[in-house]
Motif scaffolding. Structure first.
Motif, PDB file in Angstrom:
ATOM      1  N   VAL B  51     -29.112  19.049  -2.775  1.00 23.37           N
ATOM      2  CA  VAL B  51     -30.139  19.262  -1.755  1.00 23.37           C
ATOM      3  C   VAL B  51     -30.955  17.984  -1.643  1.00 23.37           C
ATOM      4  O   VAL B  51     -31.581  17.564  -2.626  1.00 23.37           O
ATOM      5  CB  VAL B  51     -31.055  20.441  -2.123  1.00 23.37           C
ATOM      6  N   PRO B  52     -30.937  17.343  -0.474  1.00 18.46           N
ATOM      7  CA  PRO B  52     -31.660  16.068  -0.375  1.00 18.46           C
ATOM      8  C   PRO B  52     -33.166  16.272  -0.481  1.00 18.46           C
ATOM      9  O   PRO B  52     -33.680  17.327  -0.117  1.00 18.46           O
ATOM     10  CB  PRO B  52     -31.287  15.544   1.015  1.00 18.46           C
ATOM     11  N   ASP B  53     -33.834  15.282  -0.974  1.00 16.45           N
ATOM     12  CA  ASP B  53     -35.290  15.278  -1.018  1.00 16.45           C
ATOM     13  C   ASP B  53     -35.790  15.015   0.404  1.00 16.45           C
ATOM     14  O   ASP B  53     -35.403  14.040   1.035  1.00 16.45           O
ATOM     15  CB  ASP B  53     -35.774  14.174  -1.957  1.00 16.45           C
ATOM     16  N   VAL B  54     -36.628  15.916   0.892  1.00 20.21           N
ATOM     17  CA  VAL B  54     -37.058  15.796   2.275  1.00 20.21           C
ATOM     18  C   VAL B  54     -37.803  14.484   2.526  1.00 20.21           C
ATOM     19  O   VAL B  54     -37.827  13.972   3.649  1.00 20.21           O
ATOM     20  CB  VAL B  54     -37.902  17.021   2.704  1.00 20.21           C
ATOM     21  N   ARG B  55     -38.393  13.951   1.474  1.00 18.92           N
ATOM     22  CA  ARG B  55     -39.131  12.689   1.661  1.00 18.92           C
ATOM     23  C   ARG B  55     -38.202  11.497   1.836  1.00 18.92           C
ATOM     24  O   ARG B  55     -38.610  10.435   2.272  1.00 18.92           O
ATOM     25  CB  ARG B  55     -40.076  12.450   0.472  1.00 18.92           C
ATOM     26  N   VAL B  57     -35.027  11.779   3.410  1.00 19.51           N
ATOM     27  CA  VAL B  57     -34.058  11.879   4.512  1.00 19.51           C
ATOM     28  C   VAL B  57     -34.492  10.974   5.655  1.00 19.51           C
ATOM     29  O   VAL B  57     -35.680  10.750   5.876  1.00 19.51           O
ATOM     30  CB  VAL B  57     -33.879  13.337   5.033  1.00 19.51           C
ATOM     31  N   GLU B  58     -33.489  10.488   6.375  1.00 19.33           N
ATOM     32  CA  GLU B  58     -33.773   9.530   7.429  1.00 19.33           C
ATOM     33  C   GLU B  58     -34.073  10.252   8.736  1.00 19.33           C
ATOM     34  O   GLU B  58     -33.257  11.049   9.210  1.00 19.33           O
ATOM     35  CB  GLU B  58     -32.566   8.613   7.622  1.00 19.33           C
ATOM     36  N   LEU B  59     -35.225   9.994   9.290  1.00 18.05           N
ATOM     37  CA  LEU B  59     -35.616  10.607  10.555  1.00 18.05           C
ATOM     38  C   LEU B  59     -35.815   9.507  11.585  1.00 18.05           C
ATOM     39  O   LEU B  59     -36.317   8.428  11.252  1.00 18.05           O
ATOM     40  CB  LEU B  59     -36.936  11.376  10.391  1.00 18.05           C
ATOM     41  N   PRO B  60     -35.429   9.783  12.844  1.00 18.25           N
ATOM     42  CA  PRO B  60     -35.674   8.776  13.878  1.00 18.25           C
ATOM     43  C   PRO B  60     -37.182   8.563  14.071  1.00 18.25           C
ATOM     44  O   PRO B  60     -37.976   9.465  13.825  1.00 18.25           O
ATOM     45  CB  PRO B  60     -35.034   9.372  15.131  1.00 18.25           C
ATOM     46  N   ARG B  91     -24.044  26.259  10.187  1.00 19.45           N
ATOM     47  CA  ARG B  91     -23.870  24.852  10.572  1.00 19.45           C
ATOM     48  C   ARG B  91     -25.182  24.083  10.483  1.00 19.45           C
ATOM     49  O   ARG B  91     -25.180  22.861  10.313  1.00 19.45           O
ATOM     50  CB  ARG B  91     -23.208  24.730  11.939  1.00 19.45           C
ATOM     51  N   ASP B  92     -26.301  24.782  10.582  1.00 22.27           N
ATOM     52  CA  ASP B  92     -27.598  24.127  10.413  1.00 22.27           C
ATOM     53  C   ASP B  92     -27.806  23.727   8.949  1.00 22.27           C
ATOM     54  O   ASP B  92     -28.263  22.632   8.643  1.00 22.27           O
ATOM     55  CB  ASP B  92     -28.716  25.074  10.855  1.00 22.27           C
ATOM     56  N   VAL B  93     -27.452  24.646   8.072  1.00 22.00           N
ATOM     57  CA  VAL B  93     -27.629  24.397   6.639  1.00 22.00           C
ATOM     58  C   VAL B  93     -26.761  23.219   6.196  1.00 22.00           C
ATOM     59  O   VAL B  93     -27.207  22.327   5.472  1.00 22.00           O
ATOM     60  CB  VAL B  93     -27.288  25.676   5.835  1.00 22.00           C
ATOM     61  N   ARG B  98     -26.485  17.574   4.538  1.00 24.02           N
ATOM     62  CA  ARG B  98     -25.931  16.231   4.704  1.00 24.02           C
ATOM     63  C   ARG B  98     -26.991  15.218   5.097  1.00 24.02           C
ATOM     64  O   ARG B  98     -26.702  14.030   5.244  1.00 24.02           O
ATOM     65  CB  ARG B  98     -24.872  16.242   5.804  1.00 24.02           C
ATOM     66  N   GLY B  99     -28.200  15.696   5.349  1.00 27.26           N
ATOM     67  CA  GLY B  99     -29.265  14.786   5.769  1.00 27.26           C
ATOM     68  C   GLY B  99     -29.116  14.319   7.204  1.00 27.26           C
ATOM     69  O   GLY B  99     -29.701  13.308   7.607  1.00 27.26           O
ATOM     70  N   GLU B 100     -28.349  15.060   7.998  1.00 34.83           N
ATOM     71  CA  GLU B 100     -28.158  14.698   9.405  1.00 34.83           C
ATOM     72  C   GLU B 100     -29.299  15.263  10.238  1.00 34.83           C
ATOM     73  O   GLU B 100     -29.224  16.393  10.721  1.00 34.83           O
ATOM     74  CB  GLU B 100     -26.826  15.253   9.920  1.00 34.83           C
TER      75      GLU B 100
END
Lengths: 559, 559
Positions: B51-55, B57-60, B91-93, B98-100
Motif C-alpha cells: 500500500v503506497p504512502d499517500v504522502r 504518491v505522485e499527483l499532477p 479497478r479503483d483499488v 499502483r499509485g496511478e
C-alpha cells in the motif's frame, strides 16, 4: 411463455357512447329523473336543459382535407367530431348541452396499428397540424380539447383500434397490451389466465390503458399499487423523432427512468402505443368491514394508523358525513370507513382483524362486514361497501343529470401530508364553502372522501354540488375551481392526485412545478416534438416549442 | 410537528477512511491475512502489493488556484486529492495501489451549506471547471472519476459538510435531511423518534443519502421498498440555472414526476442538497428462517412463488451453491434461501409460516430459524442469516485483500424477468465462466445471489473471483466486464439494478437507453447545465453539451 390473444368479441357488444355526457347513451337519466334529482337541490332549475341532436349542432367547416395516404383512417362525420371535442368534465357536459362545439377537431383519425400512428405524426409535423391523442375521452381536465388556433388545423387521434393484448407472460405475470384497449375488454382477455391488471379507476368502463398511462391514473385500491406508474414494466411510445421502447425489466437503476418521463406526459411528448404491464393473480380471498365514527378527525387518525401499519389494505375509503349521507351509507353526521383485504393465496381474516383493531382503537364502531370467506372474484363485501360501490358507479350519470338541471356537480382531488390534512379539510369545507355561497348564491354542498392513503398522507377527493344560475354555470364553476386551486396551493397539496393536469389545471401546475424542471421538460419537449404538434397547451404553453430556446420563466396564461 | 436535530456527535468518532480501499483504514486486512486469503485462490500471487504512502504518491500539479471567495472551502492536500480520485470499484483499488493518480481532482471543495454549493457552481460555470459531486465515494462504476481533460480543471465537490437532519415530521413520518449525511449518522438521529429510513445498502457505513438518491440505490430489503426512489418524498437540487425543489406530497399525478428526473441523474443535472424522505416505524417483531435446496432452479421457483404471493418478506435472499459455500452457510452444492419478516405493529409468525409453506412446497428443507419473538431492533435471526450477514459486511475488505494478491474480485448486478432468469444464470455461469478462464488462464469462480425480488423478476448479483497476472489485472477485468455487459444485454437484463451507470457502464447503458429518451435527456442536460460542467462522461458523452443541438444518434466511445 408468449401467446397471442385475438381481439375480443366484447368490442362488438360495446354500448353506444354518449357524445355529450358520460358513458353509455342508454344509461343517461331520462328527463323525469333529472327533474326529480334537481328537486333535491335547493335552487336548481325546474326543467332540464334539452340534449341537442348531434346531427343539428353547428360545427365549424373542417380545415383539413385528408391526404390520400391517410384518408381511409379519417372521419369528419358530425358524430365523430362532436364526440371528440371535449372530455367529460362538468364544464364539457355543459358546453356540449349548449351546442358549443366551435373547438371540434377538423378530423378524427382512427389508426389501425402503430405504423398508422407513425404516418399520422409524420404528416402532421409536415403540415403543421395539431395532434390530440385520444383514448376514450374521459379526461376531466381539458386534456383532449385543443384551445388554440393553429392554421394547419387539428386532428383527434383516437386509439380505439389499437385494442389487442399481444402477448401474455404467465411466468413473470406481465402482458404486452396495446394502448387503446378499454378496461373491461382488457380484463376479459386476462381473466382466462387467472390474471388481472387490477387497475379500476372510476372511469374503468370508458377509459383506456394508454389514457391511464399518459395521465398517471389512480385505480380503485387504497394502498400499494395505486397509480398506474407502478404497474408499468415498459412503454412503447411513438414520438415525432422515433419510437421509444424501454427495456422490459422488473427494476433498474440505469439512469433516470425513461418510462417516468412519458408517464404523465399527457400526449405532449409522444403517443403511447403499447406497454408491458405487470399483472397480478386474481384474488380468491376477500373480506371487508365498515366502521362509523362520530368525528371525522378521529376517523382520519384511524386511517393514518392503518396507512402506517404496513398492513396495506386493498380498500381503505373514508367518507366524511356529507359523502356518507349522499351515498346513503350513514347519516347523523357520522363518517364511514370502508376497509377491505384481498389475497390470491392466503386467507385474510387475520389481516382484517388487525385492521379492525386499529379502527376500534381510534373510536370506530363496527357497521357490519364479512370476514375471509373465499370468493371467486365476487364482492365479498359488507353492505356499506356495496351501497357505496353502486352509488360510485352511478355518480357520473347523476352528475350529467344535475348538469341538465343547471346544478354544478363536479369534483377535485389532491394529496397532502398527514400534518396538513385536517387544515386542508377545514379550509375546503369552510373557506371554499364560502366561495360557493358567494358565487352561486346557493347553500352548496362540499363532501370529501379519502380515495387513496399513503403512510405519509391521504388523497382527499372533494365533491361540490350547488345550484347555479342557468346560463352562468361555467363562469360560476370556473370561479369556484380557481379558488379551489388556490386553497390546495396554500395548503401544500398537489393540484391533482390522479386526474392529471390537462389545460384546466395549468395555473396550479405552473405554480407547483419547480422552474428548473420546467426548463428541462420544455427542452425534452423540443427534442421529441420539434414541430410542437402534440397536444399544445397541455403541461406547456401552446404552439411551437422551439428546441434549445428557453421561454420566459413564468407564463401569464394558458395558450 | 417540526423539530431541529443538531448535527450528531457521531461525526467526531468516525473512523479514518482508507484513501485507497474500502471503508475504515484500520479494518483493512494485514499483510499476513492477505497472504492467507490469497493461498485459497489457485494462481494468486505470493506476496501482497504494497500500500503506497499517500504522502509519496505522485499527483499532477493542481491547475486551479482557488478564487478568494471560495478558497476557505478548498483543499489540494495530497490525502484529499488522492482519496477523491476514484470510487471503490476493484479497478479503483488496483489503480490506487499502483499509485496511478493522474486523474486526481485539482481541488477538493468542502461546502458547509447549500449557498456554498450555489457559489461553487456559479464560479465553475464561469471558469469552465468540471464539478464532480461526491458523497462518500463508494461508487463502483467510475461515477466520481473524471476522465476528460477540461482545461479549466476539475474539482471534487464533497458534500460531507451537509450532514444535518433539518426537520422531522413524526405525524407524517418524514424527515428533511441534508444530502451529505452518512447512513449510521442518519439512523442515529432518527432512532430517538422511533423512526428509520430503513435503507441499508451494503455501503451503508460509507455512503450518503445524496449518493443513494443520485444513483437510485437499492437497500438491504428484498421486496416493496427496495430502491431509494420510493422512499423519496421530495428533492432539493442545486442546478446551474437555479434551485429545484419539488412539492412535498405523498403522491401526485401532476405531469411527469420532477423527482424521477433527478433520481439516477448521477450528478449530471444538479447537486442534490436536501430531501424529504419517507420514514418507517422501527420494527419490533421479526422472524426469519432459512431453507436449503438441492437444486438452484427449484429454489428460484420458490423465490418466484414468494415474490408473487403478496406476502412481501423483508428478506428473501437466495444464495447459489458457490455463494452459499463462500459465505460458509451451506456446502455440498446446495442453495440457501434466507427469509425474514418484520413488523412494527403486529406479530409476524403467521407470515413466516405462510412463506415457509411456499419454500417447502418447492422442495426446500428447513435449515433453522427463529419465529416471531419481539426484538428491540436486534437480529432476531437464524444462524445461516447471521453467518451470511457478517460475511456480507466483511466482503469489501476481503475484496481489497484479494486485490492486493492480484486476484480479480468484483461484482456485477442486474435484474431480468422471471422467464429469462434461468437462461441468464446459465449464461453467466457457463459462457462468462469460459471468458474468465480464457482471459485469466485460471479456473475462476462466479457466484450468484438474488438480492431483491419482484413479482415480475429477480435481481441477480454476481461475484467473480479469479487469479490474474500481476500487472495485467485491469486489462483482464475490463475484458471480463465487457463480456458480462454483453451477456446481460443478450438476455434482456438491465446493465445495472442498483450500482448506477457512471462511466464504466456507459457501453451497456448506451445500448439499453431508448434513443428518443436519450435525446430528451441530453436536451434536459443542456437546459439545466448549459456550460456542461457537471460530471461529464457520466450518462452522457463528456464535454460541452450544447442546449438545442442534437448530437449524433450513437456515440462511439466514452469521452
Amino acid at each position: 411463455m408468449a401467446e397471442i390473444t385475438p381481439a375480443a368479441p366484447a368490442a362488438r357488444t360495446r354500448p353506444r357512447r354518449s357524445w355529450w355526457g358520460w358513458g353509455a347513451e342508454d344509461r343517461a337519466l331520462p328527463d323525469s329523473e333529472c327533474v326529480a334529482l334537481g328537486a333535491l337541490v335547493p335552487g336548481a332549475a325546474d326543467t332540464p336543459l334539452p340534449v341537442p341532436d348531434v346531427r343539428s349542432v353547428e360545427l365549424p367547416k373542417p380545415r383539413i382535407s385528408p391526404p390520400a395516404s391517410l384518408a381511409h383512417l379519417m372521419s369528419d362525420a358530425p358524430q365523430d367530431r362532436a364526440s371528440h371535442t371535449y372530455g367529460k368534465a362538468y364544464r364539457d357536459v355543459v358546453r356540449a348541452l349548449r351546442g358549443e362545439l366551435g373547438a371540434a377537431p377538423d378530423q378524427v383519425v382512427y389508426p389501425r396499428g402503430e405504423q398508422d400512428v407513425v404516418d399520422v405524426l409524420d404528416w402532421a409535423a409536415g403540415a403543421d397540424v395539431v395532434v390530440v391523442p385520444y383514448g376514450a375521452g374521459s379526461s376531466v381536465v381539458g386534456g383532449v380539447e385543443y384551445r388554440g388556433d393553429r392554421r394547419g388545423g387539428v386532428v383527434s387521434l383516437d386509439l380505439a383500434g389499437l385494442d389487442r393484448v399481444l402477448d401474455i407472460d404467465t411466468v413473470g405475470r406481465a402482458a404486452r397490451i396495446q394502448a387503446g384497449v378499454l378496461g373491461p375488454d382488457l380484463e376479459a382477455r386476462l381473466r382466462p389466465h387467472g390474471l388481472t391488471l387490477r387497475h379500476f379507476p372510476q372511469s374503468f368502463e370508458f377509459s383506456t390503458l394508454g389514457g391511464w398511462l399518459a395521465t398517471r391514473a389512480g385505480g380503485h385500491y387504497a394502498t400499494l399499487l395505486t397509480h398506474i406508474d407502478d404497474l408499468t414494466q415498459s412503454l412503447r411510445v411513438v414520438t415525432p423523432v422515433g419510437v421509444n421502447e424501454s427495456l422490459r425489466v422488473p427494476g433498474s437503476g440505469a439512469g433516470p427512468s425513461p418510462d417516468r418521463l412519458f408517464l404523465g406526459s399527457e400526449g405532449t411528448l409522444g403517443v403511447i402505443t403499447e406497454a408491458w404491464m405487470r399483472l397480478q393473480d386474481r384474488p380468491r380471498h376477500k373480506a371487508s368491514a365498515s366502521f362509523v365514527f362520530g368525528d371525522f378527525k378521529a376517523a382520519a387518525a384511524a386511517v393514518r394508523a392503518i396507512a402506517q401499519s404496513g398492513l396495506n389494505p386493498a380498500n381503505c375509503r373514508l367518507l366524511d358525513p356529507g359523502e356518507a349521507a349522499l351515498a346513503g351509507v350513514a347519516g347523523g353526521g357520522r363518517s364511514v370507513l370502508v376497509l377491505g383485504v384481498e389475497s390470491a393465496h392466503f386467507p385474510v381474516d387475520d389481516r382484517l382483524a388487525e385492521l379492525a383493531t386499529l379502527a376500534r382503537d381510534h373510536g370506530g364502531s363496527p357497521a357490519g362486514g364479512t370476514a375471509g370467506r373465499p370468493s371467486a372474484g365476487g364482492a365479498g363485501d359488507d353492505s356499506a361497501a356495496g351501497a357505496w360501490r353502486s352509488a360510485f358507479l352511478r355518480m357520473p350519470y347523476l352528475r350529467d343529470a344535475l348538469a341538465r338541471m343547471s346544478v354544478i356537480s363536479e369534483t377535485f382531488e389532491t394529496a397532502c401530508t398527514w400534518g396538513r390534512a385536517d387544515a386542508l379539510y377545514e379550509a375546503v369545507h369552510w373557506d371554499l364553502g364560502a366561495v360557493v355561497r358567494e358565487v352561486t348564491g346557493a347553500e352548496g354542498m362540499i363532501n370529501c372522501r379519502f380515495t387513496h392513503v399513503y403512510p405519509d398522507g391521504p388523497a382527499p377527493y372533494f365533491t361540490v354540488i350547488a345550484a347555479a344560475r342557468r346560463g352562468s354555470e361555467l363562469a360560476m364553476w370556473d370561479e369556484i375551481k380557481a379558488a379551489a386551486m388556490e386553497v390546495l396551493g396554500a395548503h401544500g397539496a398537489t393540484v391533482t392526485h390522479h386526474h392529471a393536469v390537462g389545460r384546466d389545471h395549468r395555473p396550479g401546475y405552473d405554480r407547483q412545478r419547480p422552474e428548473p424542471f420546467a426548463r428541462a421538460l420544455r427542452a425534452a419537449k423540443g427534442a421529441l416534438d420539434p414541430a410542437g404538434i402534440l397536444n399544445p397547451g397541455v403541461l406547456f404553453d401552446g404552439e411551437r416549442s422551439r428546441a434549445g430556446r428557453t421561454p420566459p420563466a413564468r407564463r401569464g396564461q394558458n395558450e
